[in-house]
Design an enzyme around this catalytic site. Structure first.
Site, PDB file in Angstrom:
ATOM      1  N   ASP A   1       1.158  -1.043   0.091  1.00 58.42           N
ATOM      2  CA  ASP A   1       0.003  -0.105   0.191  1.00 58.42           C
ATOM      3  C   ASP A   1       0.754   1.236  -0.063  1.00 58.42           C
ATOM      4  O   ASP A   1       1.178   1.338   0.970  1.00 58.42           O
ATOM      5  CB  ASP A   1      -1.008   0.164   0.592  1.00 58.42           C
ATOM      6  CG  ASP A   1      -2.625   0.922   1.287  1.00 58.42           C
ATOM      7  OD1 ASP A   1      -2.051   2.215   0.726  1.00 58.42           O
ATOM      8  OD2 ASP A   1      -3.028  -0.219   1.478  1.00 58.42           O
TER       9      ASP A   1
ATOM     10  N   ASP B   1      -2.925   4.686  -2.711  1.00 60.15           N
ATOM     11  CA  ASP B   1      -3.970   5.311  -1.936  1.00 60.15           C
ATOM     12  C   ASP B   1      -4.495   7.054  -2.184  1.00 60.15           C
ATOM     13  O   ASP B   1      -3.017   7.891  -2.584  1.00 60.15           O
ATOM     14  CB  ASP B   1      -3.264   5.335  -0.503  1.00 60.15           C
ATOM     15  CG  ASP B   1      -3.723   6.128   0.733  1.00 60.15           C
ATOM     16  OD1 ASP B   1      -5.051   5.235   0.930  1.00 60.15           O
ATOM     17  OD2 ASP B   1      -3.980   7.008   1.060  1.00 60.15           O
TER      18      ASP B   1
ATOM     19  N   HIS C   1     -11.250  -2.699   3.802  1.00 63.42           N
ATOM     20  CA  HIS C   1     -10.550  -2.540   5.305  1.00 63.42           C
ATOM     21  C   HIS C   1     -12.047  -0.464   5.001  1.00 63.42           C
ATOM     22  O   HIS C   1     -11.986   0.136   6.476  1.00 63.42           O
ATOM     23  CB  HIS C   1     -10.192  -2.304   5.270  1.00 63.42           C
ATOM     24  CG  HIS C   1      -8.839  -0.572   4.674  1.00 63.42           C
ATOM     25  ND1 HIS C   1      -8.749  -0.414   2.991  1.00 63.42           N
ATOM     26  CD2 HIS C   1      -8.493   0.273   4.619  1.00 63.42           C
ATOM     27  CE1 HIS C   1      -8.557   0.556   2.989  1.00 63.42           C
ATOM     28  NE2 HIS C   1      -7.820   1.360   3.519  1.00 63.42           N
ATOM     29  N   ASP C   2     -12.512  -0.122   4.026  1.00 65.85           N
ATOM     30  CA  ASP C   2     -12.774   1.582   4.157  1.00 65.85           C
ATOM     31  C   ASP C   2     -14.006   1.012   4.095  1.00 65.85           C
ATOM     32  O   ASP C   2     -15.172   2.164   3.775  1.00 65.85           O
ATOM     33  CB  ASP C   2     -12.384   2.404   2.850  1.00 65.85           C
ATOM     34  CG  ASP C   2     -11.306   3.016   3.242  1.00 65.85           C
ATOM     35  OD1 ASP C   2     -10.933   3.056   4.242  1.00 65.85           O
ATOM     36  OD2 ASP C   2     -10.573   3.084   1.937  1.00 65.85           O
TER      37      ASP C   2
ATOM     38  N   GLU D   1      -6.100   4.475  -6.127  1.00 67.74           N
ATOM     39  CA  GLU D   1      -7.292   4.270  -5.533  1.00 67.74           C
ATOM     40  C   GLU D   1      -7.966   5.333  -5.880  1.00 67.74           C
ATOM     41  O   GLU D   1      -7.194   6.330  -5.179  1.00 67.74           O
ATOM     42  CB  GLU D   1      -7.278   4.025  -3.692  1.00 67.74           C
ATOM     43  CG  GLU D   1      -8.759   3.813  -3.060  1.00 67.74           C
ATOM     44  CD  GLU D   1      -8.874   4.871  -1.704  1.00 67.74           C
ATOM     45  OE1 GLU D   1      -9.875   4.719  -1.157  1.00 67.74           O
ATOM     46  OE2 GLU D   1      -7.605   5.604  -1.275  1.00 67.74           O
TER      47      GLU D   1
HETATM   48  O1  TEU Z   1      -9.309   6.423   1.786  1.00 66.86           O
HETATM   49  C1  TEU Z   1      -9.482   7.686   0.534  1.00 66.86           C
HETATM   50  C2  TEU Z   1     -10.284   8.311   1.304  1.00 66.86           C
HETATM   51  O2  TEU Z   1     -10.988   9.409   0.411  1.00 66.86           O
HETATM   52  C3  TEU Z   1     -11.136   7.559   2.374  1.00 66.86           C
HETATM   53  O3  TEU Z   1     -11.471   8.493   3.382  1.00 66.86           O
HETATM   54  C4  TEU Z   1     -12.483   7.391   1.782  1.00 66.86           C
HETATM   55  O4  TEU Z   1     -13.594   8.502   0.927  1.00 66.86           O
HETATM   56  C5  TEU Z   1     -13.327   6.698   3.529  1.00 66.86           C
HETATM   57  O5  TEU Z   1     -12.823   5.881   3.643  1.00 66.86           O
HETATM   58  C6  TEU Z   1     -14.736   6.235   2.703  1.00 66.86           C
HETATM   59  O6  TEU Z   1     -15.587   5.855   3.980  1.00 66.86           O
HETATM   60  C7  TEU Z   1      -7.689   5.484   2.053  1.00 66.86           C
HETATM   61  C8  TEU Z   1      -7.823   5.002   2.634  1.00 66.86           C
HETATM   62  O7  TEU Z   1      -8.204   3.697   1.607  1.00 66.86           O
HETATM   63  C9  TEU Z   1      -7.666   5.025   3.627  1.00 66.86           C
HETATM   64  O8  TEU Z   1      -7.974   3.945   4.861  1.00 66.86           O
HETATM   65  C10 TEU Z   1      -7.652   6.075   4.390  1.00 66.86           C
HETATM   66  O9  TEU Z   1      -8.029   6.538   5.890  1.00 66.86           O
HETATM   67  C11 TEU Z   1      -7.678   7.263   3.787  1.00 66.86           C
HETATM   68  O10 TEU Z   1      -7.057   6.468   2.186  1.00 66.86           O
HETATM   69  C12 TEU Z   1      -6.872   8.153   4.467  1.00 66.86           C
HETATM   70  O11 TEU Z   1      -5.314   7.740   4.150  1.00 66.86           O
END
Ligand code: TEU
Ligand code: CA
Length: 558
Positions: A102, A204, A327-328, A262
């Site tokens: 990542d 990311d 994970h989001d 992403e």
């Molecule tokens: O997520 C990118 C992001 O824009 C997230 O805020 C997304 O909108 C949200 O998690 C959706 O619920 C990435 C990673 O996947 C996330 O875990 C991190 O918190 C974020 O970047 C910051 O690095």
């Protein structure tokens, strides 16, 4: 060389995402770690996956569970040592498993030495590694921009008399991609990991690299706390694409890495700008069009229509990541399926869906067991900064606290972050200590050991799916064509490659469905189904709730 699917191995990937904090604890501190991952290499190999996306394991104060990096070439103490990572790499190599690290380069941690130097004065050598701005003429932050995790996106640094920008938490200052020296640091860090043997990166939050000149106010309506989100508004600018192309031409392309961006999109079609091979950016993308958690906006029809749209946009020229979970997001069986009456068939249906649509399947740990959401009974039990902010904003809006909690229970990223459920021993075998996040109490019923023993389990179903991808190239390389069924919850599509045609039929509903005559040709052979039809398929006219089947069509039908 281009990072395009012309590299054969990319089309054969099946990626498994590990969120190390929640995978396996090896030393009883309640936190998953790299030696814990090593304990389950046989499990992963037997599942059949051939690539791992490892969520961040770098040095980090864990304000956002490792997405705030304070040392890009070091391993987080809680997760182990570089020697542990090397052992993981060697185990992966020995088993033919590719590694996607990542890569978090929109921002670092405020505890990164670069930031500590940058914030110390206006004229230090790393002064412009981050995005600094004078206060507004009347004082206060330079503009109305909101952080994704709440409040202003600007934080004041007295030593410089200036504000720094953070799209995410104030412990995640945005890197300044406009600074050539900073870019060079990042590129050489990527090179370093490539030299260490990684096969690619999941990149990311990459749509926001360039910030608009002059830092104008965001035109989006203010949130309850008064600030306006700006990240999606600035996403995907020409300058951001230029920076991605630099990464490609400098690192990804020459090294033949597989890359997964992403990306945040305002319109779904914008994904093409990131994955069209002619543009030399990413191999594939994990796109999201707000809202990320599509509780109100998704439908079975839309999930397949999105794949059809992708196919129409790029077809065989591009490549797609297929996922329902990470994970989001909440757990897929809870969000899109049924985590109660039809838990097992709906979990299988969703697995069949991502393995039979065009592109690379991305599995998120525990999905192969049908792990479900867990509703915490108090906001204090939540760890996720996004959930905490959402809760605050809901209360500011005047939402009743019980109602706000219900929303968090459905949406929170912590749903996906509860520890892996390995067996029915205390804490699901995840830890002998106190887990950092509560284990879902349903682990006594839903766990890997139990599913290992049951040949009809979701785990065995996933193994069979992954094996079928290897036997039937139509699943990885085939054309895609949707088949009309006349019902928005009965979905069907064909994949065709060379002389082989496969047909997927999904009853994406908790109700039985009539099977239209002729949809499944007479002598079609059922390869895998979410239900066991003892008496075979012939003569079937009604599909059960969440019944999903993959058929091999006789050659004449192809
Ligand atoms: O997520 C990118 C992001 O824009 C997230 O805020 C997304 O909108 C949200 O998690 C959706 O619920 C990435 C990673 O996947 C996330 O875990 C991190 O918190 C974020 O970047 C910051 O690095
Ligand atoms: Ca540990």
């Amino acid at each position: 060389m281009q990072t395009s699917p012309q590299q054969d191995w990319i089309q054969d990937l099946v990626v498994y995402q590990i969120y190390p904090r929640s995978f396996q604890d090896s030393n009883g501190d309640g936190i998953g770690d790299l030696p814990g991952v090593l304990q389950h290499m046989d499990y992963l190999e037997q599942l059949g996956i051939n690539a791992i996306w490892l969520s961040p394991v770098y040095r980090s104060p864990n304000d956002d569970n490792g997405y705030d990096i304070s040392g890009y070439q070091e391993i987080m103490e809680e997760f182990g040592t570089m020697a542990d990572w090397e052992a993981f790499r060697d185990q992966c190599k020995a088993r033919g498993i590719r590694i996607l690290m990542d890569l978090v380069v929109n921002h670092s941690s405020d505890e990164h030495p670069w930031f500590e130097e940058s914030r110390s004065s206006r004229d230090n050598p790393k002064s412009d590694y981050y995005i600094w701005h004078d206060p507004a003429p009347a004082g206060g932050p330079p503009n109305n921009w909101a952080s994704v995790f709440g409040g202003s996106a600007w934080e004041f640094e007295p030593r410089r008399g200036q504000y720094y920008l953070h799209i995410f938490s104030k412990k995640q200052p945005d890197l300044n991609w406009d600074c050539p020296a900073l870019r060079e640091e990042i590129f050489s860090m990527m090179d370093w990991w490539a030299e260490k043997g990684v096969d690619g990166f999941r990149v990311d939050a990459i749509s926001y690299l360039e910030k608009p000149q002059g830092f104008p106010d965001s035109p989006l309506p203010p949130q309850p706390d008064g600030y306006s989100l700006f990240n999606n508004w600035v996403a995907g600018s020409e300058g951001t694409h230029r920076y991605i192309r630099m990464m490609h031409d400098r690192v990804f392309g020459p090294r033949g890495l597989v890359t997964v961006g992403e990306v945040s999109l305002n319109r779904p079609e914008e994904v093409v700008d990131y994955v069209d091979p002619d543009r030399r950016e990413f191999t594939m993308a994990i796109p999201f069009v707000p809202p990320v958690v599509e509780i109100a906006t998704w439908s079975p029809e839309k999930l397949v229509a999105d794949a059809a749209r992708d196919w129409a946009l790029l077809g065989e020229r591009g490549w797609w990541a297929r996922f329902l979970s990470n994970h989001d997001k909440p757990r897929q069986v809870s969000l899109y399926g049924s985590d109660k009456a039809f838990w097992e068939p709906s979990a299988k249906l969703l697995g069949l869906l991502i393995h039979t649509l065009p592109g690379t399947p991305f599995l998120y740990q525990g999905e192969e067991l049908g792990m479900t959401n867990l509703a915490f009974s108090s906001i204090d039990q939540y760890n996720d900064p996004e959930a905490k902010n959402r809760y605050r904003q809901l209360l500011l809006e005047g939402t009743d606290p019980a109602e706000a909690l219900r929303t968090i229970q459905l949406e929170s990223r912590d749903n996906a972050r509860t520890p892996m459920q390995w067996d029915d021993s205390p804490n699901a075998g995840f830890t002998t200590g106190t887990p950092w996040l509560q284990v879902n109490p349903n682990y006594t019923r839903i766990n890997a050991a139990a599913q290992e023993r049951d040949p009809a389990s979701i785990l065995h179903f996933y193994r069979a799916l992954i094996a079928l991808r290897k036997e039937h190239p139509a699943l990885s390389r085939g054309d895609f064509a949707q088949v009309a069924t006349g019902s928005p919850t009965l979905l069907a599509y064909r994949r065709t490659h060379a002389r082989e045609t496969l047909l997927t039929v999904l009853n994406f509903s908790s109700q039985p469905a009539e099977l239209p005559q002729g949809l499944v040709p007479q002598d079609a052979q059922a390869l895998l189904s979410s239900y066991n039809r003892e008496g075979g398929w012939q003569g079937t006219s009604t599909l059960r709730p969440y019944e999903a089947t993959l058929f091999l069509l006789p050659a004449a039908q192809a």
